[in-house]
Each structure stands twice: as structure tokens, then as C-alpha cells.
Design an enzyme around this catalytic site. Structure first.
Site, PDB file in Angstrom:
ATOM      1  N   HIS B 247      40.922   6.561  39.003  1.00 12.98           N
ATOM      2  CA  HIS B 247      41.724   7.215  38.465  1.00 12.98           C
ATOM      3  C   HIS B 247      41.387   7.651  36.805  1.00 12.98           C
ATOM      4  O   HIS B 247      41.271   8.620  36.514  1.00 12.98           O
ATOM      5  CB  HIS B 247      43.069   6.458  38.186  1.00 12.98           C
ATOM      6  CG  HIS B 247      44.369   7.296  37.977  1.00 12.98           C
ATOM      7  ND1 HIS B 247      45.517   8.019  38.864  1.00 12.98           N
ATOM      8  CD2 HIS B 247      44.643   7.934  36.560  1.00 12.98           C
ATOM      9  CE1 HIS B 247      46.067   8.650  38.014  1.00 12.98           C
ATOM     10  NE2 HIS B 247      45.690   8.738  36.760  1.00 12.98           N
ATOM     11  N   GLU B 318      47.839  18.386  35.949  1.00 11.72           N
ATOM     12  CA  GLU B 318      48.000  17.006  36.403  1.00 11.72           C
ATOM     13  C   GLU B 318      48.523  17.076  37.805  1.00 11.72           C
ATOM     14  O   GLU B 318      49.125  18.015  38.321  1.00 11.72           O
ATOM     15  CB  GLU B 318      48.597  16.232  35.305  1.00 11.72           C
ATOM     16  CG  GLU B 318      47.870  15.476  34.455  1.00 11.72           C
ATOM     17  CD  GLU B 318      46.956  14.387  34.517  1.00 11.72           C
ATOM     18  OE1 GLU B 318      46.775  14.219  35.927  1.00 11.72           O
ATOM     19  OE2 GLU B 318      46.294  13.874  33.771  1.00 11.72           O
ATOM     20  N   HIS B 320      50.639  14.286  40.194  1.00 14.90           N
ATOM     21  CA  HIS B 320      51.359  12.665  40.259  1.00 14.90           C
ATOM     22  C   HIS B 320      51.737  12.501  41.811  1.00 14.90           C
ATOM     23  O   HIS B 320      53.043  12.641  41.998  1.00 14.90           O
ATOM     24  CB  HIS B 320      52.500  12.940  39.518  1.00 14.90           C
ATOM     25  CG  HIS B 320      52.567  11.805  38.528  1.00 14.90           C
ATOM     26  ND1 HIS B 320      53.877  10.980  38.492  1.00 14.90           N
ATOM     27  CD2 HIS B 320      51.856  10.929  38.050  1.00 14.90           C
ATOM     28  CE1 HIS B 320      53.657   9.845  37.718  1.00 14.90           C
ATOM     29  NE2 HIS B 320      52.589   9.670  37.293  1.00 14.90           N
ATOM     30  N   ARG B 341      52.509  15.594  27.831  1.00 18.55           N
ATOM     31  CA  ARG B 341      51.901  14.910  26.475  1.00 18.55           C
ATOM     32  C   ARG B 341      50.430  15.217  26.395  1.00 18.55           C
ATOM     33  O   ARG B 341      49.819  14.879  25.285  1.00 18.55           O
ATOM     34  CB  ARG B 341      51.990  13.240  26.731  1.00 18.55           C
ATOM     35  CG  ARG B 341      53.499  12.784  26.485  1.00 18.55           C
ATOM     36  CD  ARG B 341      53.442  11.461  26.473  1.00 18.55           C
ATOM     37  NE  ARG B 341      53.053  10.609  27.608  1.00 18.55           N
ATOM     38  CZ  ARG B 341      53.752  10.481  28.897  1.00 18.55           C
ATOM     39  NH1 ARG B 341      54.905  10.494  29.133  1.00 18.55           N
ATOM     40  NH2 ARG B 341      53.035   9.769  29.851  1.00 18.55           N
ATOM     41  N   ASP B 342      49.835  15.768  27.449  1.00 22.83           N
ATOM     42  CA  ASP B 342      48.349  16.159  27.455  1.00 22.83           C
ATOM     43  C   ASP B 342      48.255  17.135  26.450  1.00 22.83           C
ATOM     44  O   ASP B 342      47.380  17.147  25.465  1.00 22.83           O
ATOM     45  CB  ASP B 342      48.086  16.415  28.590  1.00 22.83           C
ATOM     46  CG  ASP B 342      47.592  15.144  29.886  1.00 22.83           C
ATOM     47  OD1 ASP B 342      47.109  14.170  29.103  1.00 22.83           O
ATOM     48  OD2 ASP B 342      47.821  15.369  30.876  1.00 22.83           O
ATOM     49  N   GLN B 476      57.755   4.798  37.610  1.00 25.65           N
ATOM     50  CA  GLN B 476      58.563   4.920  36.152  1.00 25.65           C
ATOM     51  C   GLN B 476      59.504   6.001  36.374  1.00 25.65           C
ATOM     52  O   GLN B 476      59.292   6.840  37.106  1.00 25.65           O
ATOM     53  CB  GLN B 476      57.398   5.242  35.461  1.00 25.65           C
ATOM     54  CG  GLN B 476      55.989   4.667  35.500  1.00 25.65           C
ATOM     55  CD  GLN B 476      54.605   5.358  35.582  1.00 25.65           C
ATOM     56  OE1 GLN B 476      54.908   6.579  34.909  1.00 25.65           O
ATOM     57  NE2 GLN B 476      53.932   4.928  36.230  1.00 25.65           N
ATOM     58  N   ASP B 504      47.525  10.695  24.210  1.00 30.08           N
ATOM     59  CA  ASP B 504      48.504  10.265  25.097  1.00 30.08           C
ATOM     60  C   ASP B 504      48.581   8.876  25.556  1.00 30.08           C
ATOM     61  O   ASP B 504      47.347   8.408  25.655  1.00 30.08           O
ATOM     62  CB  ASP B 504      48.530  11.455  26.329  1.00 30.08           C
ATOM     63  CG  ASP B 504      49.000  11.044  27.584  1.00 30.08           C
ATOM     64  OD1 ASP B 504      50.390  10.390  27.540  1.00 30.08           O
ATOM     65  OD2 ASP B 504      48.481  11.154  28.738  1.00 30.08           O
ATOM     66  N   GLU B 547      52.383   1.374  32.147  1.00 29.39           N
ATOM     67  CA  GLU B 547      52.468   2.722  31.817  1.00 29.39           C
ATOM     68  C   GLU B 547      53.525   3.331  31.427  1.00 29.39           C
ATOM     69  O   GLU B 547      54.043   4.424  32.019  1.00 29.39           O
ATOM     70  CB  GLU B 547      51.769   3.404  33.146  1.00 29.39           C
ATOM     71  CG  GLU B 547      50.208   3.063  33.480  1.00 29.39           C
ATOM     72  CD  GLU B 547      49.927   3.454  34.904  1.00 29.39           C
ATOM     73  OE1 GLU B 547      50.371   4.193  35.405  1.00 29.39           O
ATOM     74  OE2 GLU B 547      48.586   3.149  35.005  1.00 29.39           O
ATOM     75  N   GLY B 781      40.748  19.868  33.946  1.00 27.51           N
ATOM     76  CA  GLY B 781      40.916  19.615  35.322  1.00 27.51           C
ATOM     77  C   GLY B 781      41.142  18.251  35.570  1.00 27.51           C
ATOM     78  O   GLY B 781      41.397  17.464  34.773  1.00 27.51           O
TER      79      GLY B 781
END
Lengths: 275, 996
Positions: B247, B318, B320, B341-342, B476, B504, B547, B781
Site C-alpha cells: 500500500h 484515491e 478505498h 486531505r491529499d 474507520q 496528510d 489510521e 495516481g
């Protein structure tokens, strides 16, 4: 104080502060200040220095206790630093001074839950109406036709002929009264300024999606008996230029959007009456 | 003793939430219910007086117009079963958090540690249901048992027990602060057991590299100075596992690939990332020379390009996926607030201007059996859509563009792509905003949420490890409001110059954010005991890798810290100094006085040799279907319009605020009834300017069943042709690649790894080839490489999927073009040639076929045509433009016609053809998905001008817009092959997902 000054309160989940301030400037205010609630609670910025207060759209505290509930509680109870007053005292004084307040969407929800609207009998901290979950059970972003009540005391809608076209963007916009008596008084006073209607602004409607939430008597906006305080679920700040209209590429539209009228009226009122 | 405050709707007030649950019970579970009512329950575990409880109940916790309230007395009545659902201990409870804050405002007293308010919902079911039915409703709909708890009472039990008890789901635990040492001087089997049992996901080779590190005498001498022994601490091992995880480290993209193509040609590729993705950007930028608009690529949380002289654009997309498979709502919500947050943590920080979402699901109406651990696609659909809705809407960021893609293989893992763009002043406090640095001595500051056991070890946990008292460790739940507060504060702190560096906290938590930041200046020293915790009982390693959401890490110069912290207090944001940055080359973690980790920066970041990956390409041969030539294609067209990948997604899109911030120019829906599907979005981020940002995307996983090279080429082309359609400029446009693959590493579990790896190589080759021809630099990316489900017996691998997003500019947003036809008499042009390319098409998918004739992109011709078309847009001579994609010409024509409310007469004999004439038929002309085509309408008075601008490109006038309400298409032999009423076509298109 010669300048007309608008303030837009932000913080804790308020979202539309930038475009609301832009609409105030376009509408003719000499100054439009975006103030974070922290700056007001700390005493850095005081409502007294402004003529037009904007409570804008957003998700105050995430709608966690019902829309705007937590902020209503905060405003009523929070103390301003460096003085002996609560924030609510600044609000009350603002209203007593004959100034203007416009609540849009989440700001409208806040106004009714604080009791600032409908403000019957001069009571501005007494909740008698509410805005709750849309009948469809979902958030809706769609444009609505809003038929204006020409007999309404609202200073914001002066000069609007039949109606205006604005987007709604909410999950909790269904207007309800605590009793039939309250509703009768609202109607008798022409306080419901705007109603969801057909595209020709002829008839108000209870049909989804033209009426996106199932509001009582199709009520989309409400003012107090003085007409200086108004709240509405649709977003006037989201239609101040034709490129914001969903069909601007196929219709010949004037440069200014329908929503700008509200801000122009507010600026004009402030210039004539408040400076 | 906790108290229960209940708030129920007054008689006669409609319970919209209850009604929705009732509909869902009937729809999903096929159980008959007469009525569902709901009650809000606040369990207050705090020292409040009776009158304070009453004030809370009558004030913030209820609405006097529509609700009644009670304290420690149930309000429920008139039901057969009551189900109460609340969060498990330690799970983020946003309503509970707000309720707690509201009580503190009321009483004027802050809560003491351990006190809290917990939210739950009571569902009152009426109907002839069995206990088993109610259990099914609870677990199948009302409650996700991973994160929530529920209890059920029948009406009789409810009366007998006086309702549900007041139970506060508090996390029980004590401060342990335990640090273990792990002995790595063990057998290989034992090393692997340590990795597996500890959910470290380290391979034997990687474990041996770590083992070797701790044998180095110099390392041991350094460790001794800080009181550490020869064995790694759990903090160190966990930190390395995070840093070296697929990751975080992208080992597959940076590995060495031995690729063999179908002809046996062999090639060694050192890092796909460097060889293709980075090289694309480098080569395109070199060619652009002075026109290069890239400012920061690949090195920060998001890519940065120039917007104008004063502002820079930031963009990141992103995925998820795994969290969304487990808890669709929380996973997706975290996905969107996480990607926010990126861009916020890029450069010195940007203001967020829009979101984009692309979801890939299995059929929501799926009826076949699923492996037991998988949630039904419909539930994933509902949860993901709602999670992203809440995350995006509450954050005040418009969701301007997106897609829903369906393929039953996404039952194995849904794909949840979330993108966010930001805008920042090009210069902040005299410095270029896209650059940032850290000086030794700067303080390590964490802001935002507190740390809990959220997201520890990501998605590898199993539900058996959970119990009522153990906080959920992997899932989360995002909290957009805490994050919004933090952003409100940080953007003001940015403008005051109160920090030097921001990033972040995402995957890997502090280990990753501080680890990377320490790389900027060469080291750090941080005290984990200083980190603010949600509840006691976390060990140092957990603090380091948690996290937990809504956190940013910053470097604050010591001379600014006082002002920074004071401002944070005023804005109600928690900010904590955790340590300082150094230049001694060491990642040094303390817990109080005790050193708990001492890792050389070089070993952390450079210690891992590249993976070795075999790849062998053997082109698949699918059955080639024989096309049945029909006299009339009305039914096929309607079926296609109703197909999941083509039908209207309006019921979903209307739930996303796409207009907040006031800059919306081209909305997701357009046309005479505001319901035609736009190709791309145009947004004005600066309200006093008409410069617009344009964003679009392409995604076509079906083509991967034939060749990922062409899947990729088509995805890139689709993104650009959507972008071009609305008027995006080719002089300022950049791309982002998001690879979602099934595991391509050859192993016992993945015997076809070499093929899947070859698919990845081919995809990268296409990415380079097409982006070079399209002048598209890649600016950022992400890859997600393990999108498989495997329970030991059933394996479901997703089709290799590339989401290609583009972001760019339209100089004057008032020139934007929408897809709806504008008026009768307008001439209809088809730009680009059509070929016999039904391979992987939606048309073949109707009959379950794939075929082999995948569309090929002619990039050189397409790029020239796109440039010519853009000139036409600038001259304002285009009335409408719609891209051709899924369903080909027939679908695009139907959509443009019914969106505009006018009919269309088209003639197949006028369509330009490419390739073998034998494949030319009405069927291929209607439904072939050949790339790079647009359907354009032009007013007759602009005809000459348009044709002059397009001169030299492949385009043809193929028909006319009509007053009538029909789509009529004349076939090659002169007979009408499609004649359908627009309202019927639109109804077919809208019906499929209308009720979802």
C-alpha cells in the site's frame, strides 16, 4: 459609518460562505466579510459593526442532532470572550437595531430552530415552526420554481414579478408548524414569501419533485412580520450569474441570475435605512 | 449510572426515516411490514443534574415542534418488535460527539475523561414477523455488526423489562504502554509465522532483510547507546511493515518485471512506475518546453499544475476498496474525506474545489448465491453511495463528475474511487505554494482528531477478533465536521505563515506521515506518549500506526508554535507537539523517556530490494459471436439504454450536492428537463473570473477481457474526448492514473499471476503511448493491486481496471458546450470513423458475449480532430456535442435527442467507415464502440464555418435535428432500422435505477 457592510458567518460545518459573500458584493454591499464563528466568540469581530447578517448553507455540526440544532444551542449558550454577553445577545441587538438577516438552507434551519423566525409578536427566541426530513427521505440537489407572494412584507423579494428559479440542496427542508393556529397567522400575515410551484409560477404544488420535500402549503421561504428577517431553503447565492443556470447553454438568459435580486434589495435597504 | 434520553416524533408527524426502512425491508428482504417507526436515543454517561438532563432533552436533543422526549422512560408503543442499534465501543460516533459538545455548552462544564454521550436508534417494527425475521432485518439491514451492536425485544419482553437498559459502550482498558521485543533469530517458518500472526504482510525475504539489519554490529552499537537490545521492538517491526507494505511502497510498480510477449520477445522492465508513468510525464514535459504547466508531480500527496498566473490547481484520485467491502458506509465516507486531505496536504495546502466519484459494483439486483463473507452488492451500493454523499456534502465540496460501472466480478471487491481537486494561490507569503521544506529543529505537530485503534492493520482483520469490549481495529468512520473545522483553521494558519510543511495522515498513520517528513530533513525524534488518545489502553506501536481519521501532520518553526497553538484553541481544533525534526539520519521514537524505536532513515526508505515479477502475455481468444442482422433495432436500443452501465444514474447523482461553492457551469445533468447526462464537468473556482476548470474521466474494464493495452488506450481516450466535448483546452490538461488490479504476483494462490502481470505491463505500455500522442502529462495516481476475494474455495478477481481522470482548463467557461440538441433544423455531424469493433461492447454483453474486436485508438488522427473541434468551440459554432462510448452511436444519439427534447433523423450510409467493409452493417454502425468519436450538432447558418474549421479531419454530416419526437435511423439499404419515440427511449433509460 457610511459603508454598507455584510457579514457571513462560517465555521462548524458552514459551507456556502464564499458564494454568499460574492453575492453580497455583486448585490451592492460595499463590504462583505466572512467571519469564522471563532472570531466572533473571541470578540475580534462584532455583529454590531454590520448591517446585513448572512446565515448560509452547510451542515452545521454535521446535522448530527437534527439540522442546525447544535449550532442553535451553541449560539444561545456560548459566551463572547472579553465581555459580559452571550452571543445570542449580539443577535437580539442586531434584530432590535432594525438590521437585516437572511438565512439560506442550513441558515434557515438555524433561524427557525433558534426561534428567530417567524418572530411573531416580537418573540425572536421562540421556536414555533421547524424544517425536517424531506418526504422522499433523501438529500436532493435539484432546481425549483418559486412563486412569490407579492403581499409579503419581505424586503428581500421586492420587485419580483411572479417568481424565481433556484436550486435546493437539502435533506431536511420540509416545513412544519407546531399548530394550525400558527400556520393561520403565518398565512394571514403573508409571511410565507416563496412557495414551490409549477414552471409558470401559477400554482403552488405539493407534487414531488417540483416540491422537493413535502413542505406544508408548499412553503419554501418565510419572513418575520417586519420583513427584515427571512429564511429560505433554496439557494439564492447559487444563481447570481446565468452560467449557474442548468439550461444556460440552450436558453437566452439575462446576465444576472434570479437570486441576485435578494442581495440587491438588501443592499438598497441598508443604504437607505441603515447607514 | 447512565441515563437514556429518548426523542420520538409526535403523533401525525411523518417518519421519513421509518418509511425508508420499511421500503428497504420489503425490497431487499421481501418481508411484509406494516409500519416502521424510529426513536433517537442518547445514552448520557456523565455527571449531570436532573434539571441539566431535562434541559438537554428539551433543548439540543429534540425539536419541540415535531418531537416529544423522555428521560429513563421508554416512549415506544404500538409495535411488535423493537430493535435498537448503536455503535460498538470505540467506533467513531459523530452524533454522540456532537451531543457531548452540546451538553458542555449547556452546562458550561467540560466533560471529564471517560464521560460521554452515545447515540443509538430504536426501530419499532409492526407486522406479522417471526423472531428470525427480525433477526434478519437487524443483521441484514439495520446493523453492520462489524461496527454496530443491536438488541431485539418483542413487545411483551419490552414491557416486562421496561424497555432497553441504559448501557454506555465505553472502551474498557488501561494504559499499558507495553513494548515487546521480537526474536528474529529463528527458523524461516517461525519468521513467516511472526509476519502472518502479526498481520505484518512481510515476505520471508523481507523478514530476512530485517533479520540482517539487527545482526549489523554498527546498528547494535547505536542501539545500545539508547538502551535498546539486539532484537527489534514491536514498534520498529510494525513501522517497517507499514513503510514496506504494498500500500505504501508500491512494490509491484517498483519491482523488476521479466516480460515476455506473445511472440516470445523478452524484456526486463525495471520499475513500471519509472519506465512508463514517470517517463510519460518527463517526455511530455520536455516536448512542451516553455508551455510546460506542471509544477509538482509524483512527489507530493497530489499533483500540482498551473491554472493561471495567480493560482495553481491540485488534483488527486484515491481508492478505498477493501474498507468499503467490509463497511460500505464507513469505508466510502473515509474514502472521500481521506482523499480530501491529499490536496489539502499538498504544497503548503490548497482549498478544496470539487470531488469526483467513480464506483464499480456488481449488479445490485444480483440473485445468485454469494460466498458468505461477502455483502450483497445492493447493500454495498446503498452504503457506498450514502457514505460518499455524507462525506462530500457535509464537507461543502461539490461532487461534479462521476460514474457507476457494473460487472459481477466487482462482487469480489467493489471499487470506490474518490477524487478531490484543490486551488491555491501560486505564491503564499512570498514562496511558491507547491514547494515546502522542513528545517532541523522544526516541531512535529499533529492536528485534528485523536488517535484510537481505528484502522490498525487495515483490512486484514477478521470479525472473530471483535467482541463487545474490544474496539474495532480495522474499520474507520470519517468525521467530515472535525475535518472541516481543522481545514478552516489550517487554511488561515497557512496564510499567516504559521507552518512550514503539511502532510496528510492516511495509510500507516504517523509512521508513514512522520516517516516521510523526516526524509525531508534527515530524521526526527518523537514522543508517542504525547499523542492525544480517544481512550486509554493503546500501546506505543498502535499509536504510531493507527489510521484514525481527520489528522494532518505539520512542521512548525519553534518561533511560530505559540501563535499556532493559540489559534488552534480559538478554532476548537486540537493541536499537539509530538517532537522535533532532526538531521541525524535516524527515525527515533520515544515513549516518555524510553526509546522504543531507532531506525536509520536509509534502512527504512531504501532497505528493500526490488521484487522480481514474471509476466507472460498470451492473448486470450474469446468466442466470436455471429451477429444477427435485424430489420429493426428498436428493442435492442431500449435494452441497451436500460443496461446498468448506460442507464440514468440520476437517483444517485441528485443526492450529491454538485453546486455548492457557486462555480457550477456544466452540471452532471443538462437539457430541456435537466436530465440529460453531461460528458464532463466545468467549474469556475474563482467567482469573479470566467476561467473554468474542466474534469472528466474514462473507465472501460470490459475491454480487459480482450487486451488491457486497448482497455487502457480507450480509457485515456474516453477521458480526453469527454473533456474535449464540453470545451476543455488541449493546451492545459493533465492526467491521473488509478490502477485497480487483481493480484498479479505469481504464487500458489495466484497461478495465473504471470498473465495478470503481463496485463499490467501492457496497460502501462498503452498509457505511455497514448499520453505521449495526446500531450498528457501524468501528475499523480495510485495503484491498488490486491482486488480479489478468496475464502479458500471461491476466488473472485476483479477485471483489471484503469480509471483515467483528466483535469484542465477552459479559458472562457461561457463557451462551454453541453450534450443536449438545441433546436430543430440543426445539422448532425459524426466526428471520427466507425469500425467493426464490437469486442467488449455493451451490445455483445446483452447476450453474454465478449468477442475479440476491441476498439483501437488512432491517437494521431484523434488528437488533430480534437484540436480542430476545440477551435470550433472557441468560435461558438457548436450547438451540442456528446461523446460516443458505451452503446455506440445509437445510444449517444438517443441521449442527445431526448435530453434536448427534439427528434433526430440519421442515415447510416453517410457514416464514415474504417477498415474491412465486410464488417460494415447496421448493427456495427449502431452499436460499435469505436474510440474518439463525437456526435455534434451545428446551426445551419454555422455549417460552412464549422466544416471549414474541421477541414482535413474525418467527419461527416449524418442527419438533422427534427421537430418531431422520434429518433429515426435509416439503414444501409435505405430502410428505417430504428424509429422510436423519445419518451419511450427516455423511460427505458431512466427506469432501471430510478427507485434506488
Amino acid at each position: 459609518m457610511k459603508q454598507t457592510r455584510a457579514i457571513v458567518i462560517t465555521g462548524n460545518g458552514t459551507n456556502c460562505e464564499m458564494e454568499a459573500a460574492h453575492a453580497c458584493r455583486l448585490g451592492g454591499f460595499d463590504e462583505a466579510v466572512i467571519a469564522h464563528i471563532a472570531e466572533i466568540l473571541s470578540g475580534e469581530i462584532r455583529l454590531d459593526d454590520f448591517h446585513f447578517l448572512n446565515l448560509t448553507g452547510g451542515f452545521l455540526d454535521g446535522d448530527d442532532l437534527g439540522s442546525a440544532k447544535a449550532q442553535a444551542n451553541r449560539l444561545k449558550n456560548a459566551q463572547v470572550t472579553g465581555g459580559n454577553e452571550k452571543l445570542v445577545d449580539q443577535f437580539t441587538r442586531f434584530i432590535d437595531d432594525g438590521k437585516l438577516i437572511l438565512g439560506v438552507c442550513n441558515g434557515f434551519q438555524l433561524m427557525v430552530k433558534m426561534g428567530m423566525l417567524p418572530g411573531l409578536d416580537g418573540k425572536y427566541l421562540n421556536q414555533t415552526v421547524t424544517l425536517t426530513h424531506n418526504d422522499c427521505g433523501r438529500f436532493q440537489d435539484r432546481w425549483t420554481y418559486l412563486k412569490v407572494d407579492p403581499a409579503s412584507p419581505s424586503i428581500f423579494t421586492k420587485g419580483i414579478n411572479k417568481g424565481i428559479y433556484l436550486p435546493v440542496r437539502h435533506g431536511e427542508g420540509k416545513f412544519l408548524c407546531d399548530s394550525g393556529a400558527t400556520l393561520d397567522r403565518l398565512e394571514a400575515g403573508h409571511l410565507p414569501v416563496l412557495r414551490y410551484s409549477d414552471a409558470g409560477y401559477a400554482q403552488s404544488t405539493m407534487e414531488f419533485p417540483a416540491n422537493p420535500n413535502g413542505s406544508t402549503n408548499a412553503i419554501a421561504a418565510l419572513c418575520d412580520p417586519t420583513g427584515r428577517l427571512m429564511g429560505l431553503m433554496p439557494h439564492p447565492e447559487a444563481f447570481v450569474h446565468y452560467t449557474q443556470h442548468p439550461r444556460w447553454t440552450r436558453e437566452n438568459l439575462p446576465e444576472e441570475g434570479d437570486g441576485l435580486t435578494l442581495y440587491k434589495n438588501a443592499a438598497e435597504y441598508a443604504r437607505v435605512n441603515l447607514v | 449510572m447512565a441515563n437514556r434520553i429518548e426523542a420520538a416524533l409526535r403523533d401525525g408527524v411523518r417518519d421519513a426515516r421509518g418509511e425508508r426502512i420499511k421500503r428497504e425491508i420489503e425490497h431487499f428482504l421481501h418481508l411484509p411490514v406494516e409500519r416502521v417507526a424510529t426513536i433517537d436515543v442518547y445514552t448520557v454517561d456523565a455527571d449531570l443534574t436532573g434539571s441539566e438532563l431535562k434541559q438537554a432533552a428539551a433543548g439540543p436533543f429534540s425539536d419541540p415542534v415535531i418531537q416529544v422526549w423522555s428521560i429513563d422512560r421508554p416512549l415506544a408503543g404500538g409495535f411488535d418488535f423493537a430493535v435498537e442499534v448503536g455503535f460498538r465501543a470505540g467506533v467513531t460516533d459523530n452524533v454522540g460527539r456532537t451531543a457531548r459538545e452540546a451538553v458542555a455548552y449547556l452546562t458550561g462544564r467540560p466533560f471529564t475523561a471517560g464521560d460521554g454521550v452515545y447515540y443509538s436508534v430504536q426501530y419499532l417494527l409492526k407486522g406479522s414477523l417471526s423472531v428470525a425475521d427480525v433477526e434478519k432485518i437487524a443483521t441484514g439491514l439495520l446493523c453492520n455488526t462489524l461496527i454496530q451492536r443491536y438488541s431485539i425485544l418483542s413487545a411483551a419482553d419490552f414491557v416486562a423489562k421496561g424497555g432497553f437498559p441504559a448501557i454506555a459502550p465505553k472502551v474498557s482498558g488501561e494504559t499499558k504502554a507495553e513494548v515487546r521485543e521480537i526474536d528474529l533469530e529463528v527458523s524461516d517458518e517461525e519468521l513467516m509465522r511472526i509476519s502472518k500472526d502479526g498481520v505484518l504482510a512481510l515476505t520471508l525475504d523481507e523478514m530476512k532483510i530485517i533479520q540482517g539489519h539487527y545482526r549489523d554490529p554498527e546498528v547494535l552499537a547505536d542501539r545500545q547507546k539508547f538502551g535498546l537490545g539486539a532484537k527489534p521492538t514491536d514498534v520498529e517491526l510494525e513501522c517497517l511493515a507499514q513503510t514496506w507494505s504494498e500500500h505504501c511502497k508500491h512494490k509491484i510498480f517498483s519491482g523488476t518485471v521479466q516480460y515476455e510477449d506473445e511472440k516470445g520477445n523478452k524484456q526486463e522492465i525495471k520499475s513500471l512506475f519509472k519506465s512508463f508513468i514517470q517517463r510519460t510525464t518527463k517526455d511530455v514535459r520536455e516536448r512542451m518546453g516553455e508551455k510546460d504547466f506542471c509544477l509538482s508531480v509524483f512527489k507530493d500527496n497530489a499533483g500540482v499544475i498551473k491554472f493561471n498566473e495567480q493560482h495553481s490547481l491540485v488534483f488527486k484520485v484515491e481508492t478505498h476498496n477493501s474498507p468499503s467491502a467490509l463497511d460500505p458506509y464507513g469505508g466510502a465516507l473515509t474514502g472521500i474525506v481521506g482523499v480530501n486531505r491529499d490536496p489539502f496536504g499538498t504544497g503548503i495546502g490548497s482549498k478544496l474545489i470539487f470531488n469526483t466519484d467513480v464506483f464499480c459494483f456488481a449488479d445490485p439486483f444480483y440473485t445468485k448465491p454469494l460466498p458468505s463473507r461477502l455483502l450483497h452488492p445492493r447493500r454495498i451500493f446503498e452504503g457506498v453511495v450514502e457514505g460518499v454523499e455524507h462525506g462530500g456534502n457535509k464537507s461543502g465540496i461539490p461532487t461534479v463528475n462521476g460514474s457507476l460501472v457494473f460487472d459481477d466480478r466487482f462482487a469480489g471487491k467493489p471499487l470506490v474511487f474518490c477524487g478531490t481537486a484543490g486551488l491555491m494561490p501560486a505564491v503564499v507569503n512570498g514562496q511558491p505554494s507547491h514547494e515546502k521544506s522542513i528545517k532541523p529543529g522544526d516541531l512535529i505537530v499533529m492536528t485534528g482528531g485523536r488517535i484510537g485503534k481505528d484502522g490498525i492493520h487495515g483490512a486484514t482483520f477478521s470479525s472473530e477478533e471483535l467482541n463487545e469490549n474490544s474496539p474495532v481495529t480495522a474499520v474507520q468512520i470519517g468525521d467530515p465536521i472535525t475535518q472541516k473545522r481543522m481545514f478552516d483553521f489550517l487554511i488561515r494558519a497557512r496564510d499567516k505563515g504559521l507552518y512550514r510543511f503539511i502532510t496528510d495522515n492516511g495509510a500507516g498513520g504517523l509512521s508513514s506521515s512522520i516517516g516521510e517528513m523526516a526524509g525531508e530533513c534527515g530524521g526526527c525524534r518523537m514522543d508517542l506518549a504525547k499523542a492525544p488518545l480517544k481512550y486509554p489502553g493503546l500501546n506505543p506501536w498502535e499509536i504510531l500506526i493507527s489510521e484514525a481519521q481527520e489528522r494532518m501532520s505539520l512542521a512548525v518553526p519553534p518561533e511560530q508554535i505559540e501563535e499556532f497553538l493559540a489559534m488552534a484553541v480559538r478554532f476548537g481544533v486540537e493541536a499537539t507537539v509530538l517532537g522535533e525534526f532532526t538531521d541525524n539520519g535516524v527515525f527515533h521514537m520515544l515513549y516518555g523517556e524510553q526509546t522504543v524505536a531507532l531506525l536509520p532513515m536509509e534502512f527504512m526508505h531504501e532497505g528493500l530490494p526490488p521484487m522480481q515479477l514474471p509476466a507472460k502475455w498470451t492473448p486470450p481468444h474469446n468466442d466470436e459471436p455471429v451477429l444477427e442482422q435485424k430489420e429493426n433495432y428498436n428493442d435492442d436500443l431500449k435494452k441497451l439504454l436500460a443496461a446498468l452501465n448506460i442507464c440514468s444514474k440520476e437517483s444517485v447523482v441528485r443526492r450529491y450536492d454538485h453546486e455548492v461553492q457557486g462555480g457550477s457551469v456544466v452540471k452532471p445533468f443538462t437539457g430541456v428537463a435537466n436530465d440529460g447526462p453531461s460528458d464532463a464537468a466545468v467549474v469556475r473556482p474563482l467567482l469573479d473570473s470566467f476561467e473554468g476548470v474542466v474534469t472528466a474521466h474514462g473507465i472501460c474494464p470490459r475491454f480487459s477481457d480482450i487486451d488491457t493495452y486497448h482497455m487502457t488506450a480507450n480509457a485515456v481516450d474516453e477521458a480526453l474526448r469527454n473533456y474535449v466535448a464540453v470545451g476543455g483546452s488541449l493546451d492545459l490538461v493533465a492526467g491521473l492514473d488509478n490502477f485497480c488490479w487483481c493480484d498479479p504476483v505469481l504464487s500458489d494462490k495466484t497461478p495465473d499471476g504471470a498473465y495478470k502481470m503481463a496485463q499490467l505491463v501492457r496497460s502501462n505500455q498503452a498509457l505511455y503511448d497514448v499520453c505521449m500522442d495526446y500531450n498528457l502529462p501524468l501528475i499523480s495516481g495510485k495503484d491498488s493491486m490486491k482486488n480479489d476475494f478468496y475464502d479458500g474455495t471461491t476466488k473472485i478477481s476483479i477485471p483489471p481496471t484503469l480509471l483515467f481522470s483528466v483535469i484542465g482548463k477552459i479559458e472562457d467557461a461561457r463557451k462551454a458546450v453541453t450534450m443536449d440538441v438545441k433546436r430543430p433544423g440543426d445539422i448532425v455531424y459524426l466526428l471520427g470513423r466507425t469500425a467493426d469493433e464490437l469486442g467488449g461492447s455493451e451490445y455483445l454483453a446483452l447476450s453474454g458475449a465478449i468477442g475479440n474486436k476491441v476498439p483501437h485508438v488512432d491517437t494521431v488522427k484523434a488528437y488533430q480532430r480534437y484540436q480542430a473541434y476545440h477551435k470550433a468551440v472557441n468560435k461558438r459554432i457548436v450547438a451540442s456535442c456528446h461523446d460516443l462510448s458505451d452503446g455506440g452511436l445509437a445510444v449517444a444519439a438517443a441521449e442527445s435527442a431526448f435530453a434536448g427534447g427534439f427528434g433526430m433523423d440519421l442515415d447510416h450510409s453517410r457514416v464514415l467507415w474504417k477498415g474491412d467493409a465486410a464488417g460494415k452493417s447496421d448493427c456495427t454502425l449502431l452499436f460499435s464502440e469505436s474510440a474518439s468519436r463525437h456526435l455534434v450538432t451545428v446551426h445551419p447558418e454555422k455549417q460552412d464555418e464549422f466544416e471549414a474549421v474541421m477541414n482535413g479531419n474525418c467527419f461527416a454530416s449524418i442527419g438533422v435535428v427534427t421537430e418531431g419526437q422520434n429518433l429515426s435511423i435509416t439503414g444501409l439499404n435505405g430502410d428505417v432500422v430504428v424509429k422510436a419515440d423519445l419518451s419511450e427511449l427516455k423511460e427505458a433509460w431512466q427506469l432501471t435505477l430510478r427507485e434506488l
